[in-house]
Structure formats: structure tokens, C-alpha cells
Design a protein around this motif. Structure first.
Motif, short mmCIF file in Angstrom:
data_model
loop_
_atom_site.label_atom_id
_atom_site.label_comp_id
_atom_site.label_asym_id
_atom_site.label_seq_id
_atom_site.Cartn_x
_atom_site.Cartn_y
_atom_site.Cartn_z
N GLY A 194 -64.01 -51.23 -9.85
CA GLY A 194 -63.39 -50.68 -11.04
C GLY A 194 -62.36 -51.64 -11.59
O GLY A 194 -62.62 -52.83 -11.79
N ARG A 195 -61.16 -51.17 -11.84
CA ARG A 195 -60.12 -52.03 -12.43
C ARG A 195 -59.22 -52.65 -11.37
O ARG A 195 -58.13 -53.13 -11.68
N HIS A 196 -59.63 -52.65 -10.12
CA HIS A 196 -58.81 -53.21 -9.06
C HIS A 196 -59.51 -54.38 -8.38
O HIS A 196 -60.64 -54.26 -7.92
N ALA A 197 -58.80 -55.51 -8.35
CA ALA A 197 -59.26 -56.66 -7.58
C ALA A 197 -58.61 -56.63 -6.21
O ALA A 197 -57.43 -56.29 -6.07
N LEU A 198 -59.37 -56.96 -5.20
CA LEU A 198 -58.89 -56.98 -3.81
C LEU A 198 -58.81 -58.44 -3.39
O LEU A 198 -59.83 -59.11 -3.25
N LEU A 199 -57.58 -58.92 -3.21
CA LEU A 199 -57.34 -60.35 -3.08
C LEU A 199 -56.70 -60.69 -1.74
O LEU A 199 -55.51 -60.41 -1.52
N PRO A 200 -57.44 -61.30 -0.81
CA PRO A 200 -56.86 -61.72 0.47
C PRO A 200 -56.06 -63.00 0.32
O PRO A 200 -56.46 -63.91 -0.42
N TRP A 201 -54.92 -63.09 1.01
CA TRP A 201 -54.09 -64.29 0.89
C TRP A 201 -53.19 -64.44 2.12
O TRP A 201 -52.96 -63.49 2.85
N PHE A 230 -65.00 -58.04 0.68
CA PHE A 230 -66.40 -57.96 0.27
C PHE A 230 -66.88 -56.52 0.31
O PHE A 230 -66.33 -55.66 1.01
N LEU A 231 -67.92 -56.25 -0.48
CA LEU A 231 -68.58 -54.96 -0.52
C LEU A 231 -69.85 -55.03 0.31
O LEU A 231 -70.60 -56.01 0.23
N SER A 232 -70.12 -53.99 1.09
CA SER A 232 -71.33 -53.96 1.92
C SER A 232 -71.70 -52.52 2.18
O SER A 232 -70.87 -51.74 2.67
N GLY A 233 -72.92 -52.17 1.85
CA GLY A 233 -73.41 -50.82 2.13
C GLY A 233 -72.63 -49.73 1.44
O GLY A 233 -72.58 -48.60 1.93
N GLY A 234 -72.01 -50.02 0.29
CA GLY A 234 -71.23 -49.02 -0.42
C GLY A 234 -69.83 -48.84 0.11
O GLY A 234 -69.17 -47.85 -0.21
#
Length: 491
Positions: A194-201, A230-234
Motif C-alpha cells: 500500500g502506501r508504506h515502504a518497509l526499509l531495512p537499515w 520481502f513479500l512471500s506467500g502473502g
């Protein structure tokens, strides 16, 4: 006059909102309760004890229950081909023709969701993963680290041309830049929902960044190294070299090591393979030694944390081996016709891509070939995504194991035959993996293992050092009262 401040004192973020708010899918209002304090990517933040990231996970779960699931990505293999890495080739794993797209590449392409993202000679581009159809191109500097995609928005992580700054772009499938983020933090491979980025740092944080309002709304903290989202299997996962953590109701316990995390057992395999390379690295367009020794697994999207199907796979040049995800016990061995450069785990199997451009789909339990696909030409590197693929959907897939599982005698005989073939592959570089497999063979019960050792000890195709190891293992086996194979009648 502004007072000087340390780079650590606050993160430098420049966000440009180009698209309208209505163009973005939403997860609702701010997550509420226990919001992150401080600026995005600032390590000196006020820890909220995991409240913000837990609230985000709960809101996302509610949306899924309301009929808005996380979409599954395309099942596809994408290779880098041509002299000087000037061509991409792709093939759907569930059927469909191969495709080709000509473009110079400065780094390994990324496959995420329904798109392939590449960067070369100052141009960033995205293709439809199944067909290779161009979606958009943009001028961009730097080098590609990775990408995430949710079917509507693609988030791309870049390292600047100077190597000192991370750049994150959120781009719609129409090519419009929705948000640009620049920061001194090393941001790894992102995901987007959606409107959210998931950013590892910074190796242990994941920032949930609101692409519409332009700020951090939650943060996850982890004990194990994390450089991939990452996305996997929903489901959504955060991972690193040997572990993956699911975004669910327990995510707030990540700092205490009590989130839904699965780690792969350490078998001490040759080449020191990892599950996920460091997401802040820029992978070259041509595969390296680390690509030829890798681990593949699919974390469980629901229920208790674990590996789906109870198997992970390890590759070493032309050899792939399947292991029990809990005990690390060897389950199967596959000998390929060329070096394995990339792969992915799917529900019930593994898709492995080799240097010839052939993709082999293996049954997760026994390592038997379920299906093959072809990129149509040799490749210098290969990226595979197998998110929605299941073993049951593959035409010609082998029948499942009999009720109660594979009988132990049948398992030992099958595994012995698989090991024997791998040990006789004529490639000196395979010796470390072949020695490991020979030790596994010596420990197997049954006449099939004894016969395989006898054949290896006397076969001229067996490398001399391995033949000697086989003779020693056979002698120890027979001295200990092991199974003696029946004599084979002369022709």
C-alpha cells in the motif's frame, strides 16, 4: 545561524511527493499508539518497546481479513545474457514463452512482485516480469541494491554515485515518482505494501515509512542481522544471512529475540552459503562465487514460525542438496548439468537456474525433477522468484510420498544413488562438496549404500582421492558387519 550537528544527530531525509494521495492504496490512518519518536533513520530514537510496529502489523492483518490480501508475485526466472551484460531474458515458471529485453546493466536486476527492475548507463527501468514488456524508464544515477513491489507501486533502493548516500524511489506502474528519500543510512532491499515502504537499515532496524505523508510511522528492531524486506506467500518478512522474521503480532518482540523468526541450521557447508546476501551490497551483473554457493528456503507465511515443507536447499556449483530444516539431515542430492547461479523456494519445491539458462524445478521432499523451463540461451547471472507457484499445480509433477512418508529403506537407496551420481561428476572444484556427500553416504544404512560405496571405490570415473575415501569407508563398513551387496552376474 544554525548550530552544527553530528550526522548521527538526525537523519537527512528529502521526500518529494509527486502523485496525489488518491493514487496510492492506503492502510488507513496512522498506526496509532506507541508511535516512533524522532526522525526517520535516526539511530538515536526513543524506543517505544515495539508498540508502533505491532500496531502496524495488527492493522495490516485486519485489512487482510477484510479481503485485501498481499498480492503474490510473478513466478519467473530472469537471466543476464549477452556480451557485456547487455540483455535480459526471462521465462514464466508456470508456463508461457520466454522473452528478451536489450539494455546495458550496471548491476544485477531485481525481481519483485510483478516487475523486473534494472539499471544501466544512467537509466532505471521496469518490465512486466511475465512478458518483459517495458513499463517505464527514468534517468537515475547510482547503483541498484534491490526493489520491492506490491502490484501497484515499485520501491527501488539505490546507492548514490559517491557511495555515501542511499536513495529510495517509490514509483507507480505508470512511471510517476511518488516519493524520493535520500539518507546517509545504508538502506537494504525494500518491500512495499500500500502506501508504506518497509526499509531495512543499519543491519538491525526496519523503518515503516509512510509514502503519502513522508515520515516514519513505526520501527522494528531485531537481534539477528536484517538487510532485506520481502513479500512471500502473502506475508511480509525481514531477513538476513541465515534467518527470516515474519511481520505478525509478535513483531514487537524482535529486539528481545522473541518474534516469529526462523533460522536455518548450520551444516558447515563448503563455500559458506547464506540464505540472503547483504542487502546493502550491489550485486554485479555477472554471477560470482557466492552465487554458486547459496541457501534457499521459503519461510512459513502462517502459523508457527518455520520453513515451509520442512526443507531448505543448498547449492555448490553443479550440486544441489536438500536438508531437513530442523535437524539439518541430508534428504536428497541433485546433480545439475551446469553451475547453479540462482534459485528460489516455492510451496513444495525449489526452482534452480543454471548457467545454460535451464531452470529445473525439484520436489522438496525427494529432489526429483518436477518440471523444466528454459531461458533459451546461456546466462551470466540468474534471479528467480517463485511466490505463487505450488508443486500441485505443476503438470507432470511426481506423485507425492506414500502415506506415512517414504519408507526408510527406499529413502536410503534413493539417496545413495543420488550421492553416487554427484560424487562422480568430473569437476575438480566440486571436491569439497563431494567429500561431504561421501561421508553422508558412508553413514547411510542398507545394501544400496554399500553397493554405491563399492562402485565408487572401483569406478575409474571417481576422482582418485574420493575413490580412496570410498575404499576406506567400505572397509570400515564391512569390518563392522555392514550389508554386503550380492554379486552382480557377469554379462
Amino acid at each position: 545561524m544554525r548550530s552544527p550537528r553530528s550526522p548521527r544527530a538526525s537523519a537527512r531525509v528529502r521526500a518529494l511527493l509527486v502523485a496525489s494521495a488518491g493514487a496510492l492504496a492506503t492502510l488507513g490512518a496512522a498506526c496509532g499508539g506507541g508511535q516512533t519518536q524522532g526522525e526517520a533513520f535516526d539511530p538515536r530514537w526513543k524506543d517505544d518497546g515495539g508498540a508502533g510496529i505491532t500496531a502496524f502489523a495488527q492493522r495490516l492483518a485486519a485489512q487482510q481479513l477484510a479481503g485485501r490480501p498481499i498480492p503474490l508475485g510473478a513466478d519467473v526466472a530472469v537471466g543476464v545474457a549477452g556480451d557485456g551484460a547487455r540483455r535480459l531474458v526471462g521465462v514464466p515458471l508456470d508456463g508461457g514463452p520466454a522473452w528478451t529485453f536489450a539494455h546495458p546493466l550496471d548491476a544485477r536486476p531485481a525481481v519483485a512482485g510483478s516487475v523486473v527492475v534494472g539499471l544501466g548507463q544512467g537509466e532505471l527501468f521496469a518490465l512486466d516480469a511475465r512478458t518483459g514488456r517495458p513499463l517505464w524508464t527514468r534517468n537515475a544515477g547510482g547503483r541498484l541494491r534491490g526493489a520491492g513491489d506490491d502490484g501497484e507501486t515499485t520501491v527501488v533502493s539505490l546507492v548514490s554515485t559517491t557511495g555515501s548516500t542511499s536513495v529510495v524511489l517509490a514509483i507507480g506502474h505508470d512511471g510517476m515518482v511518488q516519493r524520493q528519500i535520500e539518507d546517509e543510512a545504508a538502506i537494504g532491499v525494500p518491500a512495499v505494501v500500500g502506501r508504506h515502504a518497509l526499509l531495512p537499515w543499519h543491519g538491525r532496524y526496519v523503518t515503516v515509512f509512510d509514502l503519502q505523508t513522508g515520515g516514519e510511522v513505526a520501527r522494528g528492531v531485531f537481534q539477528a542481522p536484517v538487510s532485506h524486506a520481502f513479500l512471500s506467500g502473502g506475508a511480509i518478512f525481514f531477513g538476513g544471512a541465515s534467518a527470516a522474521t515474519r511481520l505478525d503480532g509478535a513483531i514487537g518482540l524482535g529486539a528481545a529475540g522473541r518474534a516469529s523468526t526462523v533460522a536455518l541450521p548450520d551444516r558447515g557447508l563448503p563455500g559458506a552459503p547464506v540464505w540472503m546476501a547483504d542487502g546493502t551490497d550491489v550485486l554485479p551483473p555477472v554471477a560470482s562465487a557466492s552465487d554458486r554457493a547459496r541457501l534457499y528456503a521459503r519461510p512459513r507465511a502462517r502459523g508457527a514460525a518455520g520453513v515451509e515443507g520442512g526443507r531448505f536447499a543448498a547449492t555448490y556449483l553443479r550440486i544441489a542438496a536438500g536438508f531437513d530444516a530442523r535437524s539439518g539431515a541430508l534428504a536428497w542430492v541433485h546433480a545439475a548439468d551446469a553451475d547453479l547461479l540462482g534459485g528460489a523456494a516455492y510451496a513444495g519445491g525449489f526452482a534452480l537456474c543454471d548457467a545454460r539458462g535451464e531452470v529445473t524445478l525439484l520436489d522438496a521432499q525427494r529432489g526429483t525433477v518436477a518440471r523444466r523451463a528454459s531461458l533459451g540461451q546461456p546466462v551470466a547471472a540468474c534471479v528467480v522468484q517463485a511466490d505463487g507457484l505450488t508443486a500441485a499445480e505443476l503438470p507432470g509433477a511426481p506423485a507425492g510420498a506414500p502415506p506415512g512418508g517414504e519408507p526408510s529403506a527406499s529413502r536410503a537407496g534413493r539417496l545413495a544413488a543420488q550421492i553416487e551420481r554427484a560424487v562422480t561428476l568430473p569437476q575438480p572444484e566440486l571436491l569439497p562438496m563431494q567429500r561431504l556427500l561421501l561421508r553422508e553416504l558412508a553413514a547411510l544404512p542398507g545394501e544400496g549404500a554399500t553397493r554405491a560405496l563399492s562402485d565408487l571405490a572401483s569406478d575409474a570415473a571417481t576422482p582418485p582421492s574420493l575413490a580412496e575415501d570410498a575404499r576406506e569407508a567400505l572397509a570400515a563398513r564391512l569390518d563392522g558387519g555392514g550389508d554386503i551387496p550380492e554379486a552382480t552376474p557377469s554379462p
